[in-house]
Design an enzyme around this catalytic site. Sequence first.
Site, PDB file in Angstrom:
ATOM      1  N   ASP A   8       0.862  -1.177   0.000  1.00 38.52           N
ATOM      2  CA  ASP A   8       0.000   0.000   0.000  1.00 38.52           C
ATOM      3  C   ASP A   8       0.904   1.234   0.000  1.00 38.52           C
ATOM      4  O   ASP A   8       2.136   1.142  -0.152  1.00 38.52           O
ATOM      5  CB  ASP A   8      -1.025  -0.047   1.161  1.00 38.52           C
ATOM      6  N   CYS A  66       2.918  -3.090   3.984  1.00 41.10           N
ATOM      7  CA  CYS A  66       2.095  -1.918   4.284  1.00 41.10           C
ATOM      8  C   CYS A  66       2.860  -1.123   5.343  1.00 41.10           C
ATOM      9  O   CYS A  66       4.051  -1.357   5.552  1.00 41.10           O
ATOM     10  CB  CYS A  66       0.677  -2.306   4.725  1.00 41.10           C
TER      11      CYS A  66
HETATM   12  C1  RB5 Z   1      -2.241   2.873   6.176  1.00 45.37           C
HETATM   13  O1  RB5 Z   1      -2.313   4.160   6.683  1.00 45.37           O
HETATM   14  C2  RB5 Z   1      -1.835   1.898   7.268  1.00 45.37           C
HETATM   15  O2  RB5 Z   1      -2.908   1.675   8.098  1.00 45.37           O
HETATM   16  C3  RB5 Z   1      -1.354   0.613   6.656  1.00 45.37           C
HETATM   17  O3  RB5 Z   1      -0.258   0.852   5.843  1.00 45.37           O
HETATM   18  C4  RB5 Z   1      -0.913  -0.472   7.613  1.00 45.37           C
HETATM   19  O4  RB5 Z   1       0.046   0.002   8.502  1.00 45.37           O
HETATM   20  C5  RB5 Z   1      -1.987  -1.211   8.286  1.00 45.37           C
HETATM   21  O5  RB5 Z   1      -1.778  -2.171   9.021  1.00 45.37           O
END
Ligand code: RB5
Length: 151
Positions: A8, A66
């Site tokens: 992400d 992420c």
């Molecule tokens: C995104 O802001 C964040 O929530 C995601 O990258 C991750 O850390 C979620 O577990």
Amino acid sequence: MKITIGSDHGAVQLKEEVKLVLKEFGDIEVKDVGTFGTDSVDYPDIAEKVCADVTSGAADRGIVLCGTGIGISIAANKIKGIRCALCNDVYSAKMSRHHNDANVLAMGGRVMGFGPAGEIVRAWVTTEFDGGRHERRVGKIAALEEKFGKE
Ligand code: RB5
């Protein structure tokens, strides 16, 4: 080995670093399913794209990233056949292969330095599953998926 990777917006830079590390290996083919910019995206969507390649056989393994690695690893582990290991150290990365036959590696772009992440990736892609008694335990994970209707 074919590896599908995705992140992400919280780990786009880490994704680029991991791809550089994977390039060190002549026999690893990488497919990047994004995301590619800083616009906010939802990590379950990225987990789905990566893990679909793993469960279909289009990829041998996946790497999901992420901010912390937590959300995307939780999402990945909802998918039948996925054994996703969130790793913050080399020992865990090796053990996730030796004992758990982890087919997806998760890491967090906001908690992990590029150097340690590279070492984790190198260890994870070069470590084999031990089989034996661990085969039985991994089989029991699959049985839990059936018992509780994970799909
Ligand atoms: C995104 O802001 C964040 O929530 C995601 O990258 C991750 O850390 C979620 O577990």
